[in-house]
Write a protein that holds these residues in place. Structure first.
Motif, PDB file in Angstrom:
ATOM      1  N   GLN A 123      50.427 -19.078  40.593  1.00  0.00           N
ATOM      2  CA  GLN A 123      49.235 -19.858  40.889  1.00  0.00           C
ATOM      3  C   GLN A 123      48.024 -19.048  40.462  1.00  0.00           C
ATOM      4  OE1 GLN A 123      48.882 -23.050  42.165  1.00  0.00           O
ATOM      5  NE2 GLN A 123      46.712 -22.750  41.711  1.00  0.00           N
ATOM      6  N   MET A 124      47.260 -19.597  39.547  1.00  0.00           N
ATOM      7  CA  MET A 124      46.107 -18.888  38.993  1.00  0.00           C
ATOM      8  C   MET A 124      44.837 -19.621  39.386  1.00  0.00           C
ATOM      9  SD  MET A 124      47.590 -17.921  35.207  1.00  0.00           S
ATOM     10  CE  MET A 124      47.614 -19.622  34.644  1.00  0.00           C
ATOM     11  N   ASN A 125      44.001 -18.959  40.173  1.00  0.00           N
ATOM     12  CA  ASN A 125      42.730 -19.524  40.622  1.00  0.00           C
ATOM     13  C   ASN A 125      41.575 -18.708  40.073  1.00  0.00           C
ATOM     14  OD1 ASN A 125      44.185 -21.391  42.213  1.00  0.00           O
ATOM     15  ND2 ASN A 125      44.212 -19.990  43.958  1.00  0.00           N
ATOM     16  N   SER A 126      40.399 -19.284  40.123  1.00  0.00           N
ATOM     17  CA  SER A 126      39.179 -18.593  39.658  1.00  0.00           C
ATOM     18  C   SER A 126      39.387 -18.004  38.269  1.00  0.00           C
ATOM     19  CB  SER A 126      38.787 -17.495  40.647  1.00  0.00           C
ATOM     20  OG  SER A 126      38.577 -18.022  41.940  1.00  0.00           O
ATOM     21  N   LEU A 127      39.910 -18.815  37.383  1.00  0.00           N
ATOM     22  CA  LEU A 127      40.243 -18.331  36.047  1.00  0.00           C
ATOM     23  C   LEU A 127      38.994 -17.932  35.268  1.00  0.00           C
ATOM     24  CD1 LEU A 127      43.136 -20.790  35.296  1.00  0.00           C
ATOM     25  CD2 LEU A 127      43.283 -18.306  35.078  1.00  0.00           C
ATOM     26  N   LYS A 128      39.172 -16.901  34.452  1.00  0.00           N
ATOM     27  CA  LYS A 128      38.088 -16.362  33.641  1.00  0.00           C
ATOM     28  C   LYS A 128      38.477 -16.451  32.162  1.00  0.00           C
ATOM     29  CE  LYS A 128      37.192 -12.866  37.213  1.00  0.00           C
ATOM     30  NZ  LYS A 128      37.082 -11.398  37.488  1.00  0.00           N
ATOM     31  N   PRO A 129      37.496 -16.456  31.268  1.00  0.00           N
ATOM     32  CA  PRO A 129      37.836 -16.478  29.836  1.00  0.00           C
ATOM     33  C   PRO A 129      38.771 -15.339  29.432  1.00  0.00           C
ATOM     34  CG  PRO A 129      35.523 -16.988  30.135  1.00  0.00           C
ATOM     35  CD  PRO A 129      36.042 -16.591  31.494  1.00  0.00           C
ATOM     36  N   GLU A 130      38.643 -14.206  30.084  1.00  0.00           N
ATOM     37  CA  GLU A 130      39.509 -13.075  29.733  1.00  0.00           C
ATOM     38  C   GLU A 130      40.951 -13.252  30.194  1.00  0.00           C
ATOM     39  OE1 GLU A 130      36.539 -12.960  31.314  1.00  0.00           O
ATOM     40  OE2 GLU A 130      36.527 -11.381  32.868  1.00  0.00           O
ATOM     41  N   ASP A 131      41.236 -14.301  30.922  1.00  0.00           N
ATOM     42  CA  ASP A 131      42.618 -14.628  31.273  1.00  0.00           C
ATOM     43  C   ASP A 131      43.321 -15.395  30.148  1.00  0.00           C
ATOM     44  OD1 ASP A 131      41.427 -15.315  34.562  1.00  0.00           O
ATOM     45  OD2 ASP A 131      42.556 -13.534  33.936  1.00  0.00           O
ATOM     46  N   THR A 132      42.571 -15.761  29.139  1.00  0.00           N
ATOM     47  CA  THR A 132      43.157 -16.470  28.002  1.00  0.00           C
ATOM     48  C   THR A 132      44.215 -15.610  27.325  1.00  0.00           C
ATOM     49  OG1 THR A 132      41.173 -17.785  27.600  1.00  0.00           O
ATOM     50  CG2 THR A 132      42.664 -17.467  25.736  1.00  0.00           C
ATOM     51  N   ALA A 133      45.412 -16.169  27.202  1.00  0.00           N
ATOM     52  CA  ALA A 133      46.535 -15.420  26.620  1.00  0.00           C
ATOM     53  C   ALA A 133      47.755 -16.330  26.569  1.00  0.00           C
ATOM     54  CB  ALA A 133      46.852 -14.190  27.459  1.00  0.00           C
ATOM     55  N   VAL A 134      48.777 -15.841  25.901  1.00  0.00           N
ATOM     56  CA  VAL A 134      50.093 -16.460  26.023  1.00  0.00           C
ATOM     57  C   VAL A 134      50.791 -15.774  27.194  1.00  0.00           C
ATOM     58  CG1 VAL A 134      52.306 -16.928  24.930  1.00  0.00           C
ATOM     59  CG2 VAL A 134      50.201 -16.976  23.565  1.00  0.00           C
ATOM     60  N   TYR A 135      51.266 -16.578  28.115  1.00  0.00           N
ATOM     61  CA  TYR A 135      51.922 -16.057  29.309  1.00  0.00           C
ATOM     62  C   TYR A 135      53.433 -16.192  29.147  1.00  0.00           C
ATOM     63  CZ  TYR A 135      47.519 -15.572  31.771  1.00  0.00           C
ATOM     64  OH  TYR A 135      46.260 -15.159  32.153  1.00  0.00           O
ATOM     65  N   TYR A 136      54.119 -15.091  29.391  1.00  0.00           N
ATOM     66  CA  TYR A 136      55.567 -15.035  29.218  1.00  0.00           C
ATOM     67  C   TYR A 136      56.245 -14.772  30.559  1.00  0.00           C
ATOM     68  CZ  TYR A 136      54.562 -14.421  24.237  1.00  0.00           C
ATOM     69  OH  TYR A 136      54.113 -14.583  22.946  1.00  0.00           O
ATOM     70  N   CYS A 137      57.304 -15.506  30.797  1.00  0.00           N
ATOM     71  CA  CYS A 137      58.128 -15.257  31.973  1.00  0.00           C
ATOM     72  C   CYS A 137      59.175 -14.213  31.624  1.00  0.00           C
ATOM     73  CB  CYS A 137      58.794 -16.547  32.432  1.00  0.00           C
ATOM     74  SG  CYS A 137      59.823 -16.367  33.899  1.00  0.00           S
ATOM     75  N   ASN A 138      59.444 -13.347  32.579  1.00  0.00           N
ATOM     76  CA  ASN A 138      60.407 -12.277  32.411  1.00  0.00           C
ATOM     77  C   ASN A 138      61.373 -12.292  33.583  1.00  0.00           C
ATOM     78  OD1 ASN A 138      61.066  -9.322  33.351  1.00  0.00           O
ATOM     79  ND2 ASN A 138      60.731  -9.194  31.145  1.00  0.00           N
ATOM     80  N   ALA A 139      62.661 -12.197  33.273  1.00  0.00           N
ATOM     81  CA  ALA A 139      63.673 -12.195  34.337  1.00  0.00           C
ATOM     82  C   ALA A 139      64.661 -11.069  34.074  1.00  0.00           C
ATOM     83  CB  ALA A 139      64.391 -13.542  34.377  1.00  0.00           C
ATOM     84  N   GLN A 140      64.841 -10.235  35.074  1.00  0.00           N
ATOM     85  CA  GLN A 140      65.736  -9.086  34.945  1.00  0.00           C
ATOM     86  C   GLN A 140      67.007  -9.347  35.747  1.00  0.00           C
ATOM     87  OE1 GLN A 140      65.158  -5.065  36.972  1.00  0.00           O
ATOM     88  NE2 GLN A 140      64.488  -4.625  34.887  1.00  0.00           N
ATOM     89  N   SER A 141      68.152  -9.260  35.079  1.00  0.00           N
ATOM     90  CA  SER A 141      69.406  -9.566  35.763  1.00  0.00           C
ATOM     91  C   SER A 141      69.726  -8.502  36.797  1.00  0.00           C
ATOM     92  CB  SER A 141      70.549  -9.686  34.761  1.00  0.00           C
ATOM     93  OG  SER A 141      70.773  -8.458  34.111  1.00  0.00           O
ATOM     94  N   LEU A 142      70.341  -8.945  37.891  1.00  0.00           N
ATOM     95  CA  LEU A 142      70.684  -8.034  38.982  1.00  0.00           C
ATOM     96  C   LEU A 142      71.734  -7.020  38.547  1.00  0.00           C
ATOM     97  CD1 LEU A 142      70.495  -7.255  41.970  1.00  0.00           C
ATOM     98  CD2 LEU A 142      72.220  -8.993  42.455  1.00  0.00           C
ATOM     99  N   TYR A 143      72.709  -7.465  37.778  1.00  0.00           N
ATOM    100  CA  TYR A 143      73.791  -6.595  37.328  1.00  0.00           C
ATOM    101  C   TYR A 143      73.555  -6.201  35.875  1.00  0.00           C
ATOM    102  CZ  TYR A 143      75.798  -8.535  41.540  1.00  0.00           C
ATOM    103  OH  TYR A 143      75.994  -8.931  42.829  1.00  0.00           O
ATOM    104  N   GLY A 144      73.339  -4.934  35.643  1.00  0.00           N
ATOM    105  CA  GLY A 144      73.123  -4.442  34.290  1.00  0.00           C
ATOM    106  C   GLY A 144      71.668  -4.265  33.917  1.00  0.00           C
ATOM    107  N   GLY A 145      70.790  -5.003  34.584  1.00  0.00           N
ATOM    108  CA  GLY A 145      69.365  -4.828  34.350  1.00  0.00           C
ATOM    109  C   GLY A 145      68.834  -5.394  33.055  1.00  0.00           C
ATOM    110  N   THR A 146      69.617  -6.231  32.367  1.00  0.00           N
ATOM    111  CA  THR A 146      69.129  -6.824  31.125  1.00  0.00           C
ATOM    112  C   THR A 146      67.920  -7.707  31.408  1.00  0.00           C
ATOM    113  OG1 THR A 146      71.364  -6.827  30.229  1.00  0.00           O
ATOM    114  CG2 THR A 146      69.746  -8.231  29.130  1.00  0.00           C
ATOM    115  N   THR A 147      66.927  -7.614  30.516  1.00  0.00           N
ATOM    116  CA  THR A 147      65.707  -8.389  30.656  1.00  0.00           C
ATOM    117  C   THR A 147      65.703  -9.558  29.686  1.00  0.00           C
ATOM    118  OG1 THR A 147      64.433  -6.490  31.400  1.00  0.00           O
ATOM    119  CG2 THR A 147      63.201  -8.332  30.469  1.00  0.00           C
ATOM    120  N   TYR A 148      65.318 -10.708  30.181  1.00  0.00           N
ATOM    121  CA  TYR A 148      65.252 -11.926  29.370  1.00  0.00           C
ATOM    122  C   TYR A 148      63.824 -12.457  29.388  1.00  0.00           C
ATOM    123  CZ  TYR A 148      70.285 -11.626  30.013  1.00  0.00           C
ATOM    124  OH  TYR A 148      71.593 -11.188  30.039  1.00  0.00           O
ATOM    125  N   TRP A 149      63.408 -13.030  28.265  1.00  0.00           N
ATOM    126  CA  TRP A 149      62.051 -13.552  28.107  1.00  0.00           C
ATOM    127  C   TRP A 149      62.073 -15.036  27.804  1.00  0.00           C
ATOM    128  CZ3 TRP A 149      57.826 -10.538  28.966  1.00  0.00           C
ATOM    129  CH2 TRP A 149      58.016  -9.148  28.965  1.00  0.00           C
TER     130      TRP A 149
END
Length: 115
Positions: free
Chosen positions: A79-105
């Motif tokens: 939840q993003m409130n009080s947004l500013k121009p400097e918040d402009t970007a591509v936002y990526y979700c990241n998920a790290q697996s519990l077993y092995g620690g592999t990161t997914y985007w």
């Protein structure tokens, strides 16, 4: 097969709000979070949350952004409130697996804060 799918980006005026969602599947995930990358800048952590509910935020978004998680749905929200121009970007979700620690985007979702 692991899938990480974001939604909710768009164009918003300064001071406005947006809510990003990210649904992950195919693994049990420990840490899930949001990163962003603005043009010409490196990707940076915005916020992250563990399966136990511990959170971490970039200083630039503290007090304005809130990360939350539904473990049953393997879904994380930003939840993003009080947004500013400097918040402009591509936002990526990241998920790290519990077993092995592999990161997914995820594929990224564009957020533009402009009048």
């Amino acid at each position: 097969q692991v899938q990480v799918v974001e939604s909710g980006g768009g164009l918003v005026q300064p001071g406005g709000s947006l809510r990003l969602s990210c649904a992950a599947s195919g693994r049990i995930f420990n840490i899930m979070g949001w990163y962003r990358q603005a043009p010409g800048k490196e990707r940076e952590l915005v916020a992250a949350v563990t399966s136990g509910g511990s959170t971490d935020y970039a200083n630039s978004v503290k007090g304005r952004f809130t990360i939350s998680r539904d473990n049953a749905k393997n879904t994380v929200y930003l939840q993003m409130n009080s947004l500013k121009p400097e918040d402009t970007a591509v936002y990526y979700c990241n998920a790290q697996s519990l077993y092995g620690g592999t990161t997914y985007w995820g594929q990224g979702t564009q957020v533009i804060v402009s009048s």
